[in-house]
Design a protein around this motif. Structure first.
Motif, PDB file in Angstrom:
ATOM      1  N   UNK A 148      70.836  72.891  29.444  1.00 47.74           N
ATOM      2  CA  UNK A 148      71.400  73.921  28.581  1.00 47.74           C
ATOM      3  C   UNK A 148      70.691  73.891  27.232  1.00 47.74           C
ATOM      4  N   UNK A 149      69.374  74.085  27.289  1.00 51.46           N
ATOM      5  CA  UNK A 149      68.559  74.183  26.081  1.00 51.46           C
ATOM      6  C   UNK A 149      67.882  75.532  26.039  1.00 51.46           C
ATOM      7  N   UNK A 150      67.339  75.867  24.893  1.00 51.66           N
ATOM      8  CA  UNK A 150      66.687  77.159  24.729  1.00 51.66           C
ATOM      9  C   UNK A 150      65.524  77.295  25.714  1.00 51.66           C
ATOM     10  N   UNK A 151      65.489  78.405  26.447  1.00 51.64           N
ATOM     11  CA  UNK A 151      64.448  78.612  27.451  1.00 51.64           C
ATOM     12  C   UNK A 151      63.068  78.777  26.838  1.00 51.64           C
ATOM     13  N   UNK A 152      63.001  79.074  25.538  1.00 55.57           N
ATOM     14  CA  UNK A 152      61.700  79.235  24.880  1.00 55.57           C
ATOM     15  C   UNK A 152      61.094  77.893  24.490  1.00 55.57           C
TER      16      UNK A 152
ATOM     17  N   UNK B 168      72.093  68.223  30.112  1.00 56.66           N
ATOM     18  CA  UNK B 168      71.219  67.961  28.973  1.00 56.66           C
ATOM     19  C   UNK B 168      71.315  69.143  28.028  1.00 56.66           C
ATOM     20  N   UNK B 169      71.586  68.883  26.741  1.00 58.67           N
ATOM     21  CA  UNK B 169      71.786  69.966  25.791  1.00 58.67           C
ATOM     22  C   UNK B 169      71.609  69.452  24.372  1.00 58.67           C
ATOM     23  N   UNK B 170      71.826  70.341  23.395  1.00 61.51           N
ATOM     24  CA  UNK B 170      71.791  69.957  21.978  1.00 61.51           C
ATOM     25  C   UNK B 170      73.202  69.689  21.489  1.00 61.51           C
ATOM     26  N   UNK B 171      73.309  69.028  20.341  1.00 67.34           N
ATOM     27  CA  UNK B 171      74.638  68.685  19.820  1.00 67.34           C
ATOM     28  C   UNK B 171      75.439  69.931  19.463  1.00 67.34           C
ATOM     29  N   UNK B 172      74.794  70.929  18.869  1.00 59.02           N
ATOM     30  CA  UNK B 172      75.549  72.113  18.450  1.00 59.02           C
ATOM     31  C   UNK B 172      76.021  72.934  19.639  1.00 59.02           C
TER      32      UNK B 172
ATOM     33  N   UNK C 197      82.639  67.942  37.226  1.00 68.11           N
ATOM     34  CA  UNK C 197      82.166  66.779  37.966  1.00 68.11           C
ATOM     35  C   UNK C 197      81.105  66.012  37.216  1.00 68.11           C
ATOM     36  N   UNK C 198      81.051  66.186  35.905  1.00 71.20           N
ATOM     37  CA  UNK C 198      79.999  65.563  35.110  1.00 71.20           C
ATOM     38  C   UNK C 198      80.154  64.042  35.050  1.00 71.20           C
ATOM     39  N   UNK C 199      79.017  63.366  35.150  1.00 75.30           N
ATOM     40  CA  UNK C 199      78.954  61.912  34.990  1.00 75.30           C
ATOM     41  C   UNK C 199      78.288  61.522  33.671  1.00 75.30           C
ATOM     42  N   UNK C 200      77.361  62.359  33.212  1.00 77.70           N
ATOM     43  CA  UNK C 200      76.542  61.990  32.058  1.00 77.70           C
ATOM     44  C   UNK C 200      76.148  63.242  31.295  1.00 77.70           C
ATOM     45  N   UNK C 201      76.187  63.156  29.970  1.00 74.95           N
ATOM     46  CA  UNK C 201      75.731  64.231  29.087  1.00 74.95           C
ATOM     47  C   UNK C 201      74.710  63.645  28.124  1.00 74.95           C
ATOM     48  N   UNK C 202      73.500  64.193  28.131  1.00 73.50           N
ATOM     49  CA  UNK C 202      72.428  63.734  27.237  1.00 73.50           C
ATOM     50  C   UNK C 202      72.223  64.759  26.144  1.00 73.50           C
ATOM     51  N   UNK C 203      72.229  64.287  24.912  1.00 66.20           N
ATOM     52  CA  UNK C 203      72.139  65.175  23.756  1.00 66.20           C
ATOM     53  C   UNK C 203      70.896  64.825  22.956  1.00 66.20           C
ATOM     54  N   UNK C 204      70.153  65.840  22.527  1.00 68.43           N
ATOM     55  CA  UNK C 204      68.955  65.599  21.723  1.00 68.43           C
ATOM     56  C   UNK C 204      68.723  66.725  20.736  1.00 68.43           C
ATOM     57  N   UNK C 205      67.852  66.457  19.779  1.00 63.59           N
ATOM     58  CA  UNK C 205      67.403  67.497  18.865  1.00 63.59           C
ATOM     59  C   UNK C 205      68.238  67.694  17.620  1.00 63.59           C
ATOM     60  N   UNK C 206      69.475  67.212  17.619  1.00 61.76           N
ATOM     61  CA  UNK C 206      70.367  67.384  16.467  1.00 61.76           C
ATOM     62  C   UNK C 206      71.257  66.147  16.341  1.00 61.76           C
ATOM     63  N   UNK C 207      71.911  66.035  15.207  1.00 57.45           N
ATOM     64  CA  UNK C 207      72.812  64.910  14.960  1.00 57.45           C
ATOM     65  C   UNK C 207      74.074  65.066  15.805  1.00 57.45           C
ATOM     66  N   UNK C 208      74.379  64.038  16.571  1.00 55.88           N
ATOM     67  CA  UNK C 208      75.613  63.991  17.357  1.00 55.88           C
ATOM     68  C   UNK C 208      76.614  63.126  16.612  1.00 55.88           C
TER      69      UNK C 208
ATOM     70  N   UNK D  59      72.845  59.864  23.097  1.00 55.54           N
ATOM     71  CA  UNK D  59      71.871  60.588  22.286  1.00 55.54           C
ATOM     72  C   UNK D  59      70.761  59.642  21.870  1.00 55.54           C
ATOM     73  N   UNK D  60      69.543  59.886  22.371  1.00 53.58           N
ATOM     74  CA  UNK D  60      68.377  59.125  21.944  1.00 53.58           C
ATOM     75  C   UNK D  60      67.616  59.891  20.879  1.00 53.58           C
TER      76      UNK D  60
END
Length: 489
Positions: free
Chosen positions: A177-181, A232-236, A256-267, A285-286
């Motif tokens: 769920x990130x920007x397709x661009x 996988x998505x951004x914090x906002x 049914x989610x097991x894991x959510x990975x967040x990047x690109x912004x402050x979580x 969030x790495x």
């Protein structure tokens, strides 16, 4: 197994000699890891020795590898890029004589320089294949060129991380769920996911209501878990999903989610807790950014970020003086991605603008052998950035259910100027009669935030200019637009 051992040996030799890394060696290592998981169910103990897995390295060997890597990277940049050819000539600086102790003689590379003349940083010895643009939420998008070999190598690293870090297995399905661009992250996410045997679904940043529907929908696929298992998505954008889920009283049993990975912004810590409560999945969030790939940082159990020494060289510097930040102090991440991992856009001492705090002393955690910082605190945009950091603001406001997510706020100078306590402006379109302002003021004081005042705004037109967030990169869908046959009007 013999072929795998040979690939490991060739990879190790390339690191020690700073020679070209063969992408097919990395691909074999990733492919054999996936095969091992398929046969035995879990990785072997030797998986800690795979590229990017932050294994222990003898300090003397690490110092020698750092010395060789810095010299090799500086030589390549000075010989093959227009920008560094000019800079090294102006300074009469010989890259072949540099030691880690005098690396500060190399000028810091500012983001504005890369944005203004991106091709000046492209090596004339490389074969540019893909232009990656950042989202541009903090200004003009930054352009970074990658070669085919760089892309293939990074996909192999990403596959290893997907297996060992995210725990992806063939029965899983990951939604992006990130920007397709954002071409590069999308390519890496799709390739690394499908190479593990897991399923991949591209959402984009669509209407959060639609995204929740898709996360909750049964897949009905043979050999796969009933619903999407990884996100996988951004914090906002995660904040936007949490807002909608809480508003419509959706809960973990719907997903049914097991894991959510967040990047690109402050979580923020409150958003992490709220997301874990809503979705019933661990949120992590790495740290990774386009300009310094494949370098990044991994969180430990105590909340530090530990920065890899394998792919690049980390410095934390004062964003005004560019002197090293003292223990316990706040500075900006300055990074040098090493050749041979990078061969197209070469960057020396690149000022990322990302603020971190250094620990007061050596950390006591499972990744203590790697350089440690705090989690990302925010972006450097002048003195106000450190008076009250983005993380401090989000930790304050995202704990309040009455504040719509993603939070819209602005910091302005207080009566004592840019170095004094700041004024926090917060958008709350429908002010609740619950003592929100009083709670915010009390919690801000308890946390020691340097705020002279908190001002609540019901109308966005009265709010000072705010920084765009990635959730603003909304992508249209016929479903949300009420197109033919959608049933939405």
């Amino acid at each position: 197994m013999f072929a795998t051992a040979m690939s490991q040996l060739r990879y190790g030799a390339a690191i020690l000699t700073n020679s070209r890394i063969r992408p097919r060696d990395l691909e074999r290592l990733a492919r054999d890891l996936v095969a091992t998981i398929a046969e035995f169910g879990e990785p072997g103990e030797d998986s800690a020795l795979l590229p990017g897995r932050a294994g222990h390295v003898d300090p003397q060997l690490r110092r020698e590898v750092t010395r060789r890597s810095l010299r090799a990277t500086a030589r390549a940049a000075a010989r093959h890029t227009a920008h560094y050819r000019r800079r090294f000539a102006e300074l009469d600086l010989d890259p072949g004589t540099l030691e880690p102790e005098d690396w500060s003689r190399v000028p810091v590379t500012h983001k504005q320089a890369l944005r203004a003349r991106p091709t000046d940083f492209v090596s004339d010895a490389a074969a540019p294949a893909l232009l990656a643009l950042t989202t541009g939420t903090s200004g003009t998008p930054t352009a970074v060129w990658f070669s085919r070999d760089e892309i293939d190598g990074a996909i192999a690293f990403s596959t290893i991380s997907a297996v060992l870090g995210l725990g992806l297995r063939p029965r899983h399905t990951l939604a992006y769920a990130g920007c397709s661009r954002a071409t590069l992250p999308l390519v890496y996410a799709e390739e690394s996911t499908t190479r593990t045997g897991a399923g991949f679904v591209q959402f984009g940043t669509i209407d959060p209501v639609l995204a929740l529907d898709r996360l909750a929908a049964p897949l009905g696929l043979p050999g796969k878990d009933p619903r999407i298992t990884h996100l996988t998505t951004s914090a906002s954008y995660l904040a936007a999903l949490v807002q909608e889920a809480e508003h419509h009283r959706r809960h973990r049993g719907d997903f049914g989610l097991r894991s959510i990975s967040v990047g690109g912004e402050v979580l923020s810590a409150p958003l992490r807790r709220r997301a874990e409560e809503v979705f019933g999945a661990a949120v992590s969030s790495g740290y990774l950014m386009t300009e310094i790939l494949p370098s990044g940082a991994t969180p430990c159990s105590l909340g530090h970020l530990h920065h890899t020494t394998e792919f690049g060289h980390l410095e934390v510097l004062d964003p005004v003086t560019w002197e090293p930040t003292a223990p316990g102090g706040t500075g900006t991440v300055v990074h040098t991605p090493y050749v041979p991992y990078r061969e197209c856009t070469l960057l020396l001492r690149y000022a990322t603008g990302d603020l971190v705090r250094l620990p007061d002393g050596p950390p006591d955690c499972e990744l203590a052998h790697l350089p440690a910082t705090s989690e990302i605190l925010g972006r450097w945009n002048g003195p106000l950035s450190t008076v009250v950091t983005t993380r401090a603001v989000l930790d304050l406001v995202e704990a309040e259910p009455e504040v719509p997510l993603p939070a819209r706020y602005a910091l302005t100078e207080g009566p004592d100027g840019p170095d004094g306590p700041a004024r926090l402006h917060l958008l709350v379109p429908r002010l609740p009669a619950t003592g929100l302002l009083g709670r915010l003021e009390e919690r801000a004081a308890t946390a020691g935030l340097r705020l002279s005042a908190i001002v609540l705004h019901e109308d966005r037109a009265t709010l000072p200019p705010t920084t765009p967030v990635r959730a603003d990169l909304r992508e249209h869908s016929f479903e949300s637009a009420g197109g033919p046959g959608t049933g939405r009007h």
